[in-house]
Design a protein around this motif. Sequence first.
Motif, PDB file in Angstrom:
ATOM      1  N   SER A 137      25.900  61.070  -6.599  1.00 40.94           N
ATOM      2  CA  SER A 137      26.428  60.910  -7.949  1.00 40.94           C
ATOM      3  C   SER A 137      27.925  61.209  -7.969  1.00 40.94           C
ATOM      4  O   SER A 137      28.451  61.884  -7.080  1.00 40.94           O
ATOM      5  CB  SER A 137      25.690  61.842  -8.910  1.00 40.94           C
ATOM      6  N   LEU A 138      28.609  60.692  -8.988  1.00 40.29           N
ATOM      7  CA  LEU A 138      30.055  60.870  -9.135  1.00 40.29           C
ATOM      8  C   LEU A 138      30.384  61.536 -10.461  1.00 40.29           C
ATOM      9  O   LEU A 138      29.705  61.304 -11.468  1.00 40.29           O
ATOM     10  CB  LEU A 138      30.771  59.519  -9.084  1.00 40.29           C
ATOM     11  N   PHE A 139      31.427  62.348 -10.463  1.00 40.66           N
ATOM     12  CA  PHE A 139      31.935  62.888 -11.720  1.00 40.66           C
ATOM     13  C   PHE A 139      33.434  63.120 -11.583  1.00 40.66           C
ATOM     14  O   PHE A 139      33.965  63.212 -10.470  1.00 40.66           O
ATOM     15  CB  PHE A 139      31.229  64.193 -12.108  1.00 40.66           C
ATOM     16  N   GLU A 140      34.102  63.208 -12.712  1.00 41.79           N
ATOM     17  CA  GLU A 140      35.546  63.425 -12.726  1.00 41.79           C
ATOM     18  C   GLU A 140      35.894  64.690 -13.488  1.00 41.79           C
ATOM     19  O   GLU A 140      35.388  64.925 -14.596  1.00 41.79           O
ATOM     20  CB  GLU A 140      36.271  62.243 -13.368  1.00 41.79           C
ATOM     21  N   VAL A 141      36.739  65.496 -12.888  1.00 43.01           N
ATOM     22  CA  VAL A 141      37.363  66.611 -13.597  1.00 43.01           C
ATOM     23  C   VAL A 141      38.737  66.122 -14.025  1.00 43.01           C
ATOM     24  O   VAL A 141      39.589  65.858 -13.187  1.00 43.01           O
ATOM     25  CB  VAL A 141      37.489  67.850 -12.694  1.00 43.01           C
ATOM     26  N   PRO A 142      38.965  65.952 -15.324  1.00 41.14           N
ATOM     27  CA  PRO A 142      40.246  65.398 -15.774  1.00 41.14           C
ATOM     28  C   PRO A 142      41.395  66.360 -15.523  1.00 41.14           C
ATOM     29  O   PRO A 142      41.221  67.579 -15.519  1.00 41.14           O
ATOM     30  CB  PRO A 142      40.024  65.166 -17.268  1.00 41.14           C
ATOM     31  N   GLY A 175      33.328  76.583  -9.937  1.00 40.85           N
ATOM     32  CA  GLY A 175      34.729  76.315 -10.242  1.00 40.85           C
ATOM     33  C   GLY A 175      35.503  77.551 -10.641  1.00 40.85           C
ATOM     34  O   GLY A 175      35.034  78.672 -10.454  1.00 40.85           O
ATOM     35  N   PRO A 176      36.689  77.297 -11.190  1.00 36.22           N
ATOM     36  CA  PRO A 176      37.280  76.028 -11.622  1.00 36.22           C
ATOM     37  C   PRO A 176      37.450  75.035 -10.457  1.00 36.22           C
ATOM     38  O   PRO A 176      37.720  75.430  -9.326  1.00 36.22           O
ATOM     39  CB  PRO A 176      38.644  76.424 -12.190  1.00 36.22           C
ATOM     40  N   VAL A 177      37.277  73.749 -10.782  1.00 35.15           N
ATOM     41  CA  VAL A 177      37.368  72.669  -9.813  1.00 35.15           C
ATOM     42  C   VAL A 177      38.689  71.932 -10.013  1.00 35.15           C
ATOM     43  O   VAL A 177      39.051  71.595 -11.143  1.00 35.15           O
ATOM     44  CB  VAL A 177      36.183  71.692  -9.962  1.00 35.15           C
ATOM     45  N   ARG A 178      39.402  71.715  -8.923  1.00 35.61           N
ATOM     46  CA  ARG A 178      40.679  70.993  -9.002  1.00 35.61           C
ATOM     47  C   ARG A 178      40.448  69.595  -9.556  1.00 35.61           C
ATOM     48  O   ARG A 178      39.538  68.895  -9.128  1.00 35.61           O
ATOM     49  CB  ARG A 178      41.309  70.912  -7.610  1.00 35.61           C
ATOM     50  N   PRO A 179      41.254  69.140 -10.521  1.00 28.07           N
ATOM     51  CA  PRO A 179      41.055  67.817 -11.107  1.00 28.07           C
ATOM     52  C   PRO A 179      41.043  66.708 -10.070  1.00 28.07           C
ATOM     53  O   PRO A 179      41.935  66.605  -9.228  1.00 28.07           O
ATOM     54  CB  PRO A 179      42.249  67.680 -12.055  1.00 28.07           C
ATOM     55  N   ASP A 180      40.012  65.878 -10.116  1.00 32.24           N
ATOM     56  CA  ASP A 180      39.864  64.715  -9.243  1.00 32.24           C
ATOM     57  C   ASP A 180      38.487  64.115  -9.499  1.00 32.24           C
ATOM     58  O   ASP A 180      37.749  64.571 -10.381  1.00 32.24           O
ATOM     59  CB  ASP A 180      40.002  65.096  -7.763  1.00 32.24           C
ATOM     60  N   LEU A 203      33.686  71.775 -18.275  1.00 26.31           N
ATOM     61  CA  LEU A 203      34.099  72.710 -19.323  1.00 26.31           C
ATOM     62  C   LEU A 203      35.628  72.732 -19.457  1.00 26.31           C
ATOM     63  O   LEU A 203      36.352  72.232 -18.597  1.00 26.31           O
ATOM     64  CB  LEU A 203      33.568  74.100 -18.997  1.00 26.31           C
ATOM     65  N   ALA A 204      36.102  73.318 -20.536  1.00 28.28           N
ATOM     66  CA  ALA A 204      37.536  73.320 -20.837  1.00 28.28           C
ATOM     67  C   ALA A 204      38.355  74.023 -19.760  1.00 28.28           C
ATOM     68  O   ALA A 204      39.513  73.672 -19.516  1.00 28.28           O
ATOM     69  CB  ALA A 204      37.788  73.967 -22.197  1.00 28.28           C
ATOM     70  N   ASP A 205      37.770  75.014 -19.105  1.00 29.79           N
ATOM     71  CA  ASP A 205      38.498  75.763 -18.072  1.00 29.79           C
ATOM     72  C   ASP A 205      38.366  75.138 -16.690  1.00 29.79           C
ATOM     73  O   ASP A 205      38.701  75.760 -15.688  1.00 29.79           O
ATOM     74  CB  ASP A 205      38.019  77.216 -18.039  1.00 29.79           C
ATOM     75  N   LYS A 206      37.862  73.879 -16.631  1.00 30.87           N
ATOM     76  CA  LYS A 206      37.679  73.111 -15.393  1.00 30.87           C
ATOM     77  C   LYS A 206      36.516  73.608 -14.542  1.00 30.87           C
ATOM     78  O   LYS A 206      36.345  73.149 -13.408  1.00 30.87           O
ATOM     79  CB  LYS A 206      38.957  73.073 -14.539  1.00 30.87           C
ATOM     80  N   LYS A 207      35.725  74.535 -15.067  1.00 24.09           N
ATOM     81  CA  LYS A 207      34.459  74.835 -14.419  1.00 24.09           C
ATOM     82  C   LYS A 207      33.471  73.718 -14.769  1.00 24.09           C
ATOM     83  O   LYS A 207      33.627  73.026 -15.774  1.00 24.09           O
ATOM     84  CB  LYS A 207      33.919  76.194 -14.862  1.00 24.09           C
ATOM     85  N   VAL A 208      32.447  73.554 -13.919  1.00 27.80           N
ATOM     86  CA  VAL A 208      31.501  72.456 -14.112  1.00 27.80           C
ATOM     87  C   VAL A 208      30.078  73.009 -14.003  1.00 27.80           C
ATOM     88  O   VAL A 208      29.750  73.735 -13.054  1.00 27.80           O
ATOM     89  CB  VAL A 208      31.702  71.341 -13.073  1.00 27.80           C
ATOM     90  N   THR A 209      29.256  72.653 -14.989  1.00 32.46           N
ATOM     91  CA  THR A 209      27.852  73.047 -14.981  1.00 32.46           C
ATOM     92  C   THR A 209      26.983  71.850 -14.607  1.00 32.46           C
ATOM     93  O   THR A 209      27.126  70.761 -15.180  1.00 32.46           O
ATOM     94  CB  THR A 209      27.419  73.582 -16.352  1.00 32.46           C
TER      95      THR A 209
END
Length: 398
Positions: free
Chosen positions: A129-134, A94-99, A50-56
């Motif tokens: 699984s892998l994902f990226e928080v930009p 989150g919010p999750v630190r970008p990485d 999500l825009a606020d760096k939270k992840v669903t």
Amino acid sequence: MQLKLKPKINSEMHLTTVTRIVFTSIMLCLFFTGKAQPPKGPIVVSPQVLADKKVTFRYLAPTAREVKLAGGLFGASNVPMTKDSIGIWSVTVGPVRPDVYSYNFVVDGVSVMDPANEDFFPNERFKSSLFEVPGFTPMIHSIRNVPHGSVNYEYYPSVEGTTGTVVVYTPPGYDQDPSKKYPVFYLISGTTDTEETFFKAGRTNFILDNLIAEGKAKPMIVVMPYGNIEARVAHEKGDPTPPDPVRDSPDGLVRMRRFSDDLTKNVIPFLDKTYRTIANRDSRAIGGFSRGGGQTLRTSFWNMDQFAWICAYAANLPTSELDGTYSAITSNAEATNKQLKLLWVSVGNEDFMYNDVATFLNYLTAKKINYKSLVTGGGHNWPNVRTYLTETAQLLFK
């Protein structure tokens, strides 16, 4: 003599009849095929940053009794998920630190990958699984609008008649000038990792693309081999996978030597023949993480004529081995310092390897052997490895 006359066939009528039969057959096939297909389930989007760096995260499991999210590196260790009316379990963290992070679901006690996510962490065993928080600005391992290199999968003749595998990165512009040659960085993953791990989890290609575009790294070829020779040989011969040896044990050292021999006698000659490499020690680097770091140190110390650049990520050599096997290197600091262009050692201050690495660095200091080091926060993980790779890539071949 009685003549048997064949009936006269009206070709137009015959074709019409055949057409009707074919059409009817097709429609029947489509009907029964459609009847045989199960109804499509709901489309699941996971993960959703999500825009606020939270992840669903979402997982479809209507009959499951319990689903949890396992993502300890971003603070989501066994977080319960909630099921909706159609059987989709979800949770937002989150919010999750970008990485870039790995995760999985635990469904009624069983760990599973995210079926809605095609990106996964390559491993000999369970693949998460892998994902990226930009980042708020593009991170060094993210895809940027810069020239990109290529990633190729190569197969080479290896030990006992088996076929080895390597992943090879060539820098932007490699295919444009057939006369240009490049230095080579051999980069080795850790225990249970595969030849794909530095590519898919380490984002090596994007890190090099971005550093080269910024003028911070020399264009180079990066070769990522598979570090577990015994497992590959066993698989190709149809034998069970041998267990991993205890670190620094006699069996572990035998396997280290076997890897070293395969790299120097099989991989390097194959790469020098197949790619436009600068085939000398001053243009050849070696680096690795964890077990791959141990393979890096031993392979380079056993073959000082092959490598001038050494990068150990969360790895060390025991003092007894340094005093014994490598005494010619450790007892003559002046000669060693002239031979090595770089000896790099890095570790996280929460890494289980921290104390051993600190002892190794203190030993090098006492022996007056030059090195560069970096101690970061955090533990034995790939966010740290990407940092180490980014830092060392800027030092190589300069």
